[in-house]
Design a protein around this motif. Sequence first.
Motif, PDB file in Angstrom:
ATOM      1  N   LEU A  75     -31.882  30.610  -7.664  1.00 44.35           N
ATOM      2  CA  LEU A  75     -30.975  31.751  -7.762  1.00 44.35           C
ATOM      3  C   LEU A  75     -30.809  32.186  -9.211  1.00 44.35           C
ATOM      4  O   LEU A  75     -30.795  33.390  -9.521  1.00 44.35           O
ATOM      5  CB  LEU A  75     -29.621  31.388  -7.153  1.00 44.35           C
ATOM      6  N   GLU A  76     -30.707  31.224 -10.108  1.00 45.56           N
ATOM      7  CA  GLU A  76     -30.544  31.554 -11.524  1.00 45.56           C
ATOM      8  C   GLU A  76     -31.778  32.233 -12.100  1.00 45.56           C
ATOM      9  O   GLU A  76     -31.661  33.142 -12.932  1.00 45.56           O
ATOM     10  CB  GLU A  76     -30.248  30.270 -12.314  1.00 45.56           C
ATOM     11  N   TRP A  77     -32.972  31.816 -11.655  1.00 47.77           N
ATOM     12  CA  TRP A  77     -34.212  32.391 -12.168  1.00 47.77           C
ATOM     13  C   TRP A  77     -34.571  33.696 -11.474  1.00 47.77           C
ATOM     14  O   TRP A  77     -35.432  34.442 -11.978  1.00 47.77           O
ATOM     15  CB  TRP A  77     -35.356  31.407 -12.009  1.00 47.77           C
ATOM     16  N   SER A  78     -33.958  33.974 -10.338  1.00 50.20           N
ATOM     17  CA  SER A  78     -34.326  35.174  -9.588  1.00 50.20           C
ATOM     18  C   SER A  78     -34.098  36.426 -10.428  1.00 50.20           C
ATOM     19  O   SER A  78     -32.996  36.663 -10.931  1.00 50.20           O
ATOM     20  CB  SER A  78     -33.493  35.265  -8.304  1.00 50.20           C
ATOM     21  N   PRO A  79     -35.129  37.255 -10.601  1.00 45.94           N
ATOM     22  CA  PRO A  79     -34.975  38.431 -11.463  1.00 45.94           C
ATOM     23  C   PRO A  79     -34.151  39.542 -10.830  1.00 45.94           C
ATOM     24  O   PRO A  79     -33.658  40.426 -11.523  1.00 45.94           O
ATOM     25  CB  PRO A  79     -36.427  38.889 -11.667  1.00 45.94           C
ATOM     26  N   GLY A  80     -33.985  39.521  -9.516  1.00 44.51           N
ATOM     27  CA  GLY A  80     -33.216  40.550  -8.838  1.00 44.51           C
ATOM     28  C   GLY A  80     -31.848  40.057  -8.430  1.00 44.51           C
ATOM     29  O   GLY A  80     -31.273  39.157  -9.041  1.00 44.51           O
ATOM     30  N   ALA A  81     -31.334  40.658  -7.357  1.00 46.00           N
ATOM     31  CA  ALA A  81     -30.002  40.286  -6.882  1.00 46.00           C
ATOM     32  C   ALA A  81     -29.990  38.895  -6.257  1.00 46.00           C
ATOM     33  O   ALA A  81     -28.947  38.257  -6.163  1.00 46.00           O
ATOM     34  CB  ALA A  81     -29.509  41.321  -5.866  1.00 46.00           C
ATOM     35  N   GLY A  82     -31.163  38.428  -5.781  1.00 44.14           N
ATOM     36  CA  GLY A  82     -31.254  37.056  -5.273  1.00 44.14           C
ATOM     37  C   GLY A  82     -30.662  36.843  -3.905  1.00 44.14           C
ATOM     38  O   GLY A  82     -30.147  35.757  -3.617  1.00 44.14           O
ATOM     39  N   ALA A  83     -30.742  37.843  -3.024  1.00 39.37           N
ATOM     40  CA  ALA A  83     -30.147  37.708  -1.689  1.00 39.37           C
ATOM     41  C   ALA A  83     -30.738  36.542  -0.920  1.00 39.37           C
ATOM     42  O   ALA A  83     -30.015  35.754  -0.311  1.00 39.37           O
ATOM     43  CB  ALA A  83     -30.328  39.012  -0.906  1.00 39.37           C
ATOM     44  N   LEU A  84     -32.057  36.427  -0.941  1.00 34.21           N
ATOM     45  CA  LEU A  84     -32.719  35.352  -0.212  1.00 34.21           C
ATOM     46  C   LEU A  84     -32.346  33.994  -0.774  1.00 34.21           C
ATOM     47  O   LEU A  84     -32.063  33.044  -0.030  1.00 34.21           O
ATOM     48  CB  LEU A  84     -34.240  35.541  -0.274  1.00 34.21           C
ATOM     49  N   HIS A  85     -32.324  33.877  -2.094  1.00 36.00           N
ATOM     50  CA  HIS A  85     -32.009  32.603  -2.744  1.00 36.00           C
ATOM     51  C   HIS A  85     -30.546  32.212  -2.504  1.00 36.00           C
ATOM     52  O   HIS A  85     -30.238  31.033  -2.316  1.00 36.00           O
ATOM     53  CB  HIS A  85     -32.300  32.693  -4.235  1.00 36.00           C
ATOM     54  N   ALA A  86     -29.650  33.203  -2.508  1.00 30.95           N
ATOM     55  CA  ALA A  86     -28.234  32.921  -2.247  1.00 30.95           C
ATOM     56  C   ALA A  86     -28.030  32.480  -0.805  1.00 30.95           C
ATOM     57  O   ALA A  86     -27.231  31.571  -0.522  1.00 30.95           O
ATOM     58  CB  ALA A  86     -27.383  34.152  -2.558  1.00 30.95           C
ATOM     59  N   SER A 121     -25.009  36.849  -1.027  1.00 28.75           N
ATOM     60  CA  SER A 121     -26.227  37.324  -0.371  1.00 28.75           C
ATOM     61  C   SER A 121     -25.973  38.629   0.384  1.00 28.75           C
ATOM     62  O   SER A 121     -26.779  39.562   0.309  1.00 28.75           O
ATOM     63  CB  SER A 121     -26.749  36.250   0.590  1.00 28.75           C
ATOM     64  N   ILE A 122     -24.862  38.697   1.097  1.00 32.67           N
ATOM     65  CA  ILE A 122     -24.537  39.899   1.873  1.00 32.67           C
ATOM     66  C   ILE A 122     -24.294  41.090   0.959  1.00 32.67           C
ATOM     67  O   ILE A 122     -24.681  42.227   1.269  1.00 32.67           O
ATOM     68  CB  ILE A 122     -23.316  39.631   2.773  1.00 32.67           C
ATOM     69  N   GLU A 123     -23.683  40.852  -0.171  1.00 25.46           N
ATOM     70  CA  GLU A 123     -23.444  41.936  -1.125  1.00 25.46           C
ATOM     71  C   GLU A 123     -24.770  42.544  -1.592  1.00 25.46           C
ATOM     72  O   GLU A 123     -24.876  43.759  -1.778  1.00 25.46           O
ATOM     73  CB  GLU A 123     -22.660  41.415  -2.323  1.00 25.46           C
ATOM     74  N   ALA A 124     -25.775  41.681  -1.756  1.00 25.83           N
ATOM     75  CA  ALA A 124     -27.081  42.161  -2.214  1.00 25.83           C
ATOM     76  C   ALA A 124     -27.934  42.704  -1.066  1.00 25.83           C
ATOM     77  O   ALA A 124     -28.798  43.561  -1.282  1.00 25.83           O
ATOM     78  CB  ALA A 124     -27.828  41.032  -2.921  1.00 25.83           C
ATOM     79  N   ARG A 125     -27.692  42.216   0.151  1.00 22.05           N
ATOM     80  CA  ARG A 125     -28.521  42.622   1.299  1.00 22.05           C
ATOM     81  C   ARG A 125     -27.613  42.810   2.518  1.00 22.05           C
ATOM     82  O   ARG A 125     -27.615  42.017   3.455  1.00 22.05           O
ATOM     83  CB  ARG A 125     -29.590  41.554   1.546  1.00 22.05           C
ATOM     84  N   PRO A 126     -26.831  43.886   2.539  1.00 19.58           N
ATOM     85  CA  PRO A 126     -25.793  44.053   3.573  1.00 19.58           C
ATOM     86  C   PRO A 126     -26.320  44.318   4.978  1.00 19.58           C
ATOM     87  O   PRO A 126     -25.562  44.156   5.944  1.00 19.58           O
ATOM     88  CB  PRO A 126     -24.996  45.256   3.053  1.00 19.58           C
ATOM     89  N   LEU A 127     -27.562  44.704   5.128  1.00 19.09           N
ATOM     90  CA  LEU A 127     -28.089  45.040   6.452  1.00 19.09           C
ATOM     91  C   LEU A 127     -28.814  43.878   7.116  1.00 19.09           C
ATOM     92  O   LEU A 127     -29.422  44.051   8.168  1.00 19.09           O
ATOM     93  CB  LEU A 127     -29.035  46.242   6.346  1.00 19.09           C
ATOM     94  N   TRP A 128     -28.742  42.696   6.523  1.00 21.67           N
ATOM     95  CA  TRP A 128     -29.431  41.520   7.068  1.00 21.67           C
ATOM     96  C   TRP A 128     -28.457  40.735   7.939  1.00 21.67           C
ATOM     97  O   TRP A 128     -27.545  40.079   7.435  1.00 21.67           O
ATOM     98  CB  TRP A 128     -29.959  40.668   5.926  1.00 21.67           C
ATOM     99  N   PRO A 129     -28.612  40.774   9.272  1.00 19.95           N
ATOM    100  CA  PRO A 129     -27.607  40.171  10.159  1.00 19.95           C
ATOM    101  C   PRO A 129     -27.580  38.654  10.144  1.00 19.95           C
ATOM    102  O   PRO A 129     -26.551  38.046  10.462  1.00 19.95           O
ATOM    103  CB  PRO A 129     -28.008  40.693  11.540  1.00 19.95           C
ATOM    104  N   PHE A 130     -28.693  38.007   9.781  1.00 20.70           N
ATOM    105  CA  PHE A 130     -28.763  36.549   9.861  1.00 20.70           C
ATOM    106  C   PHE A 130     -27.782  35.875   8.893  1.00 20.70           C
ATOM    107  O   PHE A 130     -27.175  34.860   9.223  1.00 20.70           O
ATOM    108  CB  PHE A 130     -30.192  36.081   9.590  1.00 20.70           C
ATOM    109  N   THR A 131     -27.634  36.452   7.709  1.00 23.63           N
ATOM    110  CA  THR A 131     -26.677  35.873   6.765  1.00 23.63           C
ATOM    111  C   THR A 131     -25.248  36.057   7.259  1.00 23.63           C
ATOM    112  O   THR A 131     -24.391  35.195   7.042  1.00 23.63           O
ATOM    113  CB  THR A 131     -26.839  36.512   5.375  1.00 23.63           C
ATOM    114  N   ARG A 132     -24.993  37.161   7.919  1.00 22.28           N
ATOM    115  CA  ARG A 132     -23.646  37.397   8.454  1.00 22.28           C
ATOM    116  C   ARG A 132     -23.296  36.364   9.528  1.00 22.28           C
ATOM    117  O   ARG A 132     -22.154  35.894   9.596  1.00 22.28           O
ATOM    118  CB  ARG A 132     -23.540  38.820   9.001  1.00 22.28           C
ATOM    119  N   VAL A 133     -24.272  36.009  10.352  1.00 24.90           N
ATOM    120  CA  VAL A 133     -24.037  34.954  11.344  1.00 24.90           C
ATOM    121  C   VAL A 133     -23.758  33.631  10.654  1.00 24.90           C
ATOM    122  O   VAL A 133     -22.860  32.881  11.047  1.00 24.90           O
ATOM    123  CB  VAL A 133     -25.244  34.828  12.294  1.00 24.90           C
ATOM    124  N   GLN A 134     -24.511  33.333   9.599  1.00 20.58           N
ATOM    125  CA  GLN A 134     -24.296  32.080   8.883  1.00 20.58           C
ATOM    126  C   GLN A 134     -22.922  32.038   8.227  1.00 20.58           C
ATOM    127  O   GLN A 134     -22.282  30.977   8.182  1.00 20.58           O
ATOM    128  CB  GLN A 134     -25.388  31.881   7.831  1.00 20.58           C
TER     129      GLN A 134
END
Length: 238
Positions: A75-86, A121-134
Amino acid sequence: MSQSRTSALSPRALKLLVGSVLVLVIPLVYLGFTTLMAGIAGHQAQLFLEDWERKGEDPSDKAWQFAVNAAQRSLEWSPGAGALHADRLGRIYEWYRVSTPLGDREAEPARHLAVAAYRRSIEARPLWPFTRVQLAYAKLRLLAFDDEFHHQLAEARRLAPGRVRIHGPLAEIGIIAWPQLSAEQKLETWQSLELVLRYDPRRAQPLYSLAEQAGLTDSLCTSLDPELLKQRKWCTPQ
């Protein structure tokens, strides 16, 4: 001709040219390096997750901490928002004492950290439902049946109306949190289970067992499509 043009450049112009090239190249090199480091650390963390899921048992504290460290580095090295890593970091946090009861005090700090990671993660990728379930799962494990818990259930359902991989967890969460649900949410829980039963009966079977344990068999059998129940041999007289 190119050599003559280069030789015609003044020292000052040549320095400016070299400086311009460096300005363009250095950020690209750094981006490539950080992406590589994030990928390596993320792969390490993912291997831990896959091993735990395969074994289905609590990881050792040492293995869990190694995985946390790798996920944090990714997450720290991720150059972007890091949704997947978060998201991955949140899942690893949740594996701490994962078999302990809901509301377990020892696991509570890790579960709060999971909530924070999922929010990021949701803040960076709000349309991804799997993180919302988690996130809803993490709130369930904390016995935090607040507005956020209900909101994440609703958003996951809205964003994935026909995905069995989403509605299986939605049904599971609904059955476990049944007393905390509204009448509408209870109906939605059975709708999710019906979808899973229709398209993935094998995935639905543990949900039936869970409903039995929760004393919800009568409600289940009167709420799902009778023809589907008959087809799958559910709710048949003994």
